[in-house]
Design a protein around this motif. Structure first.
Motif, short mmCIF file in Angstrom:
data_model
loop_
_atom_site.label_atom_id
_atom_site.label_comp_id
_atom_site.label_asym_id
_atom_site.label_seq_id
_atom_site.Cartn_x
_atom_site.Cartn_y
_atom_site.Cartn_z
N PRO A 1 -71.00 -1.36 -53.52
CA PRO A 1 -72.20 -1.30 -52.66
C PRO A 1 -73.30 -2.27 -53.10
CG PRO A 1 -71.55 0.90 -53.41
CD PRO A 1 -70.68 -0.07 -54.12
N PHE A 2 -73.41 -2.50 -54.42
CA PHE A 2 -74.45 -3.41 -54.91
C PHE A 2 -74.12 -4.84 -54.50
CE2 PHE A 2 -74.72 0.26 -57.69
CZ PHE A 2 -76.07 0.55 -57.58
N ILE A 3 -72.84 -5.20 -54.66
CA ILE A 3 -72.45 -6.55 -54.27
C ILE A 3 -72.66 -6.73 -52.77
CG2 ILE A 3 -70.54 -8.20 -54.18
CD1 ILE A 3 -69.36 -6.89 -56.62
N GLU A 4 -72.29 -5.69 -52.00
CA GLU A 4 -72.47 -5.79 -50.54
C GLU A 4 -73.94 -5.99 -50.18
OE1 GLU A 4 -70.49 -2.18 -49.40
OE2 GLU A 4 -68.87 -3.28 -48.43
N THR A 5 -74.81 -5.24 -50.88
CA THR A 5 -76.25 -5.37 -50.61
C THR A 5 -76.74 -6.77 -50.94
OG1 THR A 5 -76.42 -3.08 -51.28
CG2 THR A 5 -78.48 -4.28 -50.99
N LEU A 6 -76.33 -7.27 -52.11
CA LEU A 6 -76.75 -8.60 -52.53
C LEU A 6 -76.32 -9.66 -51.52
CD1 LEU A 6 -76.24 -8.85 -56.40
CD2 LEU A 6 -78.35 -9.05 -55.08
N VAL A 7 -75.08 -9.50 -51.04
CA VAL A 7 -74.54 -10.48 -50.09
C VAL A 7 -75.29 -10.42 -48.76
CG1 VAL A 7 -72.51 -10.99 -48.69
CG2 VAL A 7 -72.25 -10.61 -51.12
N THR A 8 -75.71 -9.23 -48.38
CA THR A 8 -76.39 -9.06 -47.09
C THR A 8 -77.87 -9.42 -47.17
OG1 THR A 8 -74.92 -7.18 -46.90
CG2 THR A 8 -76.48 -7.50 -45.12
N LEU A 9 -78.44 -9.40 -48.38
CA LEU A 9 -79.88 -9.58 -48.58
C LEU A 9 -80.46 -10.80 -47.86
CD1 LEU A 9 -81.86 -7.78 -49.99
CD2 LEU A 9 -81.73 -9.26 -52.01
N PRO A 10 -79.81 -11.98 -47.95
CA PRO A 10 -80.37 -13.17 -47.29
C PRO A 10 -80.61 -12.99 -45.79
CG PRO A 10 -78.61 -13.81 -48.76
CD PRO A 10 -78.60 -12.32 -48.72
N LEU A 11 -79.93 -11.98 -45.17
CA LEU A 11 -80.13 -11.73 -43.75
C LEU A 11 -81.56 -11.29 -43.46
CD1 LEU A 11 -77.14 -9.74 -42.18
CD2 LEU A 11 -78.07 -11.93 -41.47
N VAL A 12 -82.12 -10.47 -44.36
CA VAL A 12 -83.42 -9.86 -44.08
C VAL A 12 -84.55 -10.48 -44.88
CG1 VAL A 12 -82.52 -7.64 -43.34
CG2 VAL A 12 -82.89 -8.05 -45.76
N LEU A 13 -84.21 -11.16 -45.98
CA LEU A 13 -85.23 -11.74 -46.84
C LEU A 13 -85.87 -12.94 -46.14
CD1 LEU A 13 -85.92 -10.87 -49.74
CD2 LEU A 13 -84.64 -12.85 -50.53
N PRO A 14 -87.22 -13.04 -46.11
CA PRO A 14 -87.83 -14.25 -45.55
C PRO A 14 -87.37 -15.47 -46.34
CG PRO A 14 -89.47 -12.56 -45.91
CD PRO A 14 -88.21 -12.07 -46.53
N PRO A 15 -86.94 -16.54 -45.66
CA PRO A 15 -86.41 -17.70 -46.37
C PRO A 15 -87.42 -18.27 -47.37
CG PRO A 15 -86.05 -17.88 -44.02
CD PRO A 15 -86.88 -16.69 -44.22
N GLY B 1 -63.47 -13.75 -52.26
CA GLY B 1 -64.48 -12.73 -52.55
C GLY B 1 -64.39 -11.55 -51.59
N ALA B 2 -64.34 -11.86 -50.29
CA ALA B 2 -64.30 -10.81 -49.29
C ALA B 2 -62.98 -10.05 -49.37
CB ALA B 2 -64.47 -11.41 -47.89
N TYR B 3 -61.90 -10.79 -49.67
CA TYR B 3 -60.58 -10.16 -49.82
C TYR B 3 -60.63 -9.14 -50.95
CZ TYR B 3 -55.54 -9.96 -50.82
OH TYR B 3 -54.25 -9.55 -51.05
N TYR B 4 -61.23 -9.57 -52.07
CA TYR B 4 -61.32 -8.67 -53.21
C TYR B 4 -62.19 -7.47 -52.87
CZ TYR B 4 -62.92 -6.76 -57.60
OH TYR B 4 -63.23 -5.88 -58.60
N LEU B 5 -63.35 -7.73 -52.28
CA LEU B 5 -64.30 -6.64 -52.02
C LEU B 5 -63.74 -5.64 -51.00
CD1 LEU B 5 -67.05 -6.21 -53.29
CD2 LEU B 5 -68.09 -6.93 -51.16
N ALA B 6 -63.00 -6.17 -50.01
CA ALA B 6 -62.44 -5.29 -48.99
C ALA B 6 -61.42 -4.32 -49.58
CB ALA B 6 -61.79 -6.12 -47.88
N ARG B 7 -60.73 -4.75 -50.62
CA ARG B 7 -59.69 -3.90 -51.20
C ARG B 7 -60.22 -3.11 -52.40
NH1 ARG B 7 -53.99 -6.60 -51.91
NH2 ARG B 7 -53.44 -4.42 -51.81
N SER B 8 -61.41 -3.46 -52.87
CA SER B 8 -61.92 -2.84 -54.08
C SER B 8 -62.53 -1.47 -53.79
CB SER B 8 -62.98 -3.77 -54.69
OG SER B 8 -63.98 -3.01 -55.31
#
Lengths: 405, 233
Positions: free
Chosen positions: B43-57, B30-37
């Motif tokens: 940006p939406f995929i990146e946001t979704l992937v990062t979301l769990p960092l800030v979202l209250p569990p 996934g990261a390999y694909y996104l890094a080259r894409s």
């Protein structure tokens, strides 16, 4: 004057002769059209172990052409690298039998150089053994290091080794000699020549130093612009250099040159025959249009052998009379064909084209044109004019000798 | 240490191992694909992937609970057709951990892939490596430090997870009760001695993971950029 040179070399005939000779041996035949970023057409036939040089100003699309040949960017046409006639143009880069040393090579930084060489060797079905070249390229001491710890020149030499391991029938070299110091440049040249001899591969190179082109290449391709499409024209190295330098000169004058080259270092290549080694004098004597000619002793040339002599315009002088009591061992009679004033990059002077007078009928076909660079002061005092006979004077060490061709 | 605590420890380790392994399997490609894409959805995929960092569990756990509740909708369908029940089960907390630890695996890998020289792929192709070999023999070895970081971070982070597991897994000893929940139980029942033990255990673990991670990264950077002579001298 240019047309005269081109006609003398009779390009079309020599090219077709070559094509017939090469059919049997491993021959590289290329005819490609590249459309971006610069639209250009390139066609060439290289015998085994032959080296061609692409001569064109920066930004003309030399690197894009090499990229297209290697399969990194799209091109149409045909690329055949051996007598089996396997078509390379449809293959992806990793399947092409073409090795390519890029201008600023990327090495795998997570491996030591030794590990990198091993990895690439293991990858090839019949890898070419390059251990003999490691020492010559002065890399034995850095095999345990990683690419980031190497200088740019060392990285380029490692990239050359890696490309050689591939053992492909066509080797592309993009400015490989540019980053090397004097000693390493000669080492690289020796290694490339030896590699081509051992593998029978052909090579296409790009370089800006004309001395380097002369040291390796025996054919030149010069970029000609006819409006819609640029195409590369094949010619012998001497004529190619001459045409390319005139293109540079023209671009000095119309201002389109980005600052490349020096008019005073305009190179002339003339054809001569080795006569004898004057070992006791430390000289080698040649016949140049029937006139005597001396270089410092070059043991590698054999008497009777045809050689190319290379001269820089600022190492030759003009004299109205012969100068018997002087240290100028070379005094050749020549006729002035044109004079022009050059003001470029802080250089100001006169570039004078001359044609050597032939004193020997057998050499009459040799078209030996030279360029001489003199200061404005000398020009005002001497007042050389077109069609006048003048002596070209130079010392023996102004000549460098190429026995390659 | 009581039997339930031991059970919780084993369960936590199991959960962390399975989660880390699965995350690596998903995130490397996934990261390999996104890094080259250069896609517009990047940006939406990146946001979704990062979301769990800030979202209250707990927010995430809540949505899980609603989504996979076996009474209706997706949860009902999953139970009836595939026989999977995600709520209050190991697979439920596994899925929650996957999503919760996703950024910790994905981000280091993506930035490692992005930091590789653009020409590396071309250089490898010119030396005769097919795209598959490029990935196996050049790209993966080149990002080894990032793989290590991603694996350790997601392992450690899964071990420290609390809110999402509480919401979707409940607090069933032997089934969904992980260490952090067990610690919470001990505090609730005022058993501070047992709580102390677990807390100390987890503190020591987290400290050593982060320490090892940093030490190893410094070590690999050291080897990469400084010559042996300088190291010896």
């Amino acid at each position: 004057m240019l047309n005269a040179i081109l006609n003398t070399f009779n390009i079309t005939e020599s090219a077709s002769e070559q094509r017939q000779d090469c059919r049997s041996a491993g021959t590289v035949m290329i005819d490609v059209q590249v459309s971006s970023p610069v639209s250009q057409h390139f066609s060439c036939t290289l015998r085994c172990a032959q080296v061609g040089v692409l001569l064109a100003p920066s930004g003309a699309g030399k690197t894009s052409l090499l990229n297209a040949l290697a399969g990194l960017s799209p091109a149409t046409g045909s690329i055949q690298v051996d007598s089996k006639g396997a078509e390379q143009i449809d293959l992806p880069a990793h399947q092409r039998r073409i090795a390519y040393v890029t201008q600023s090579p990327t090495l795998f930084g997570h491996l030591s150089i030794q590990a990198l060489l091993n990895l690439v060797s293991a990858e090839q079905t019949n890898a070419f053994d390059v251990t003999w070249a490691v020492g010559l390229l002065n890399l034995s001491g850095v095999l345990h290091l990683r690419a980031q710890q190497l200088s740019g020149g060392q990285q380029q030499r490692v990239a050359l080794l890696l490309a050689m391991i591939k053992g492909a029938p066509l080797l592309l070299l993009d400015e490989v000699l540019t980053g090397q110091d004097h000693t390493m440049k000669h080492a690289c040249i020796a290694v490339i020549k030896e590699y081509l001899k051992q593998t029978n591969a052909a090579a296409l190179m790009v370089c800006h130093q004309m001395e380097d082109a002369l040291a390796l290449a025996d054919m030149a391709w010069v970029l000609k612009d006819d409006g819609s499409c640029k195409h590369w024209q094949a010619m012998p190295i001497g004529a190619g250099l001459h045409l390319y330098q005139h293109q540079l000169l023209a671009s000095f004058q119309d201002g389109s040159n980005g600052g490349e080259g020096h008019a005073s270092e305009f190179l002339s290549v003339v054809q001569a025959t080795t006569l004898a080694h004057r070992t006791s004098l430390g000289l080698t004597e040649y016949r140049l249009n029937g006139q005597a000619c001396f270089s410092v002793h070059t043991p590698h040339t054999k008497p009777g052998q045809a050689v190319s002599l290379v001269l820089k315009a600022n190492r030759v002088g003009l004299s109205r009379k012969a100068m018997p009591d002087s240290s100028f061992v070379n005094q050749w009679l020549a006729t002035i064909t044109s004079t022009r004033e050059i003001v470029w990059q802080g250089e100001q002077g006169m570039l004078i084209d001359v044609k050597l007078v032939s004193k020997d009928d057998s050499d009459a076909a040799q078209c030996n044109d030279l360029s001489v660079w003199i200061t404005r002061l000398s020009f005002n005092q001497l007042k050389p004019a077109v069609n006048e006979p003048w002596y070209l004077i130079s010392k023996a060490d102004a000549l460098s000798v190429n026995s390659l061709h | 240490m009581s039997d339930t605590d031991l059970q919780a420890t084993i369960l936590t380790l199991q959960l962390a191992s399975v989660t880390t392994l699965c995350l690596l399997l998903i995130c490397v490609p996934g990261a390999y694909y996104l890094a080259r894409s250069r896609s517009v959805v990047k940006p939406f995929i990146e946001t979704l992937v990062t979301l769990p960092l800030v979202l209250p569990p707990t927010v995430m756990g809540y949505y899980f609970l609603v989504l996979f509740s076996p009474n209706d909708g997706l949860g009902l369908w999953l139970r009836d057709t595939l026989g999977i029940e995600l709520v209050f089960s190991f697979s439920g907390i596994w899925l929650a951990s996957m999503i919760y630890s996703l950024p910790f695996t994905f981000r280091p890998l993506q930035s490692a892939f992005e930091q590789l020289p653009k020409d590396l792929y071309n250089a490898a192709a010119l030396l005769g490596f097919s795209p598959c070999q490029q990935f196996r023999k050049v790209i993966l070895p080149a990002i080894k430090p990032a793989l290590f970081t991603a694996a350790t971070l997601s392992f450690a982070h899964t071990i420290g997870e609390f809110g999402a597991i509480l919401m979707i897994g409940g607090n069933i000893p032997g089934e969904t009760q992980v260490l952090s929940l067990a610690l919470f139980d001990h505090v609730e029942s005022l058993d501070f001695q047992a709580a102390e033990q677990l807390a100390l255990l987890m503190l020591a673990f987290s400290f050593s993971v982060v320490f090892a991670c940093q030490w190893w990264q410094k070590q690999s950077a050291y080897v990469g950029y400084i010559s042996d002579d300088q190291v010896r001298g």
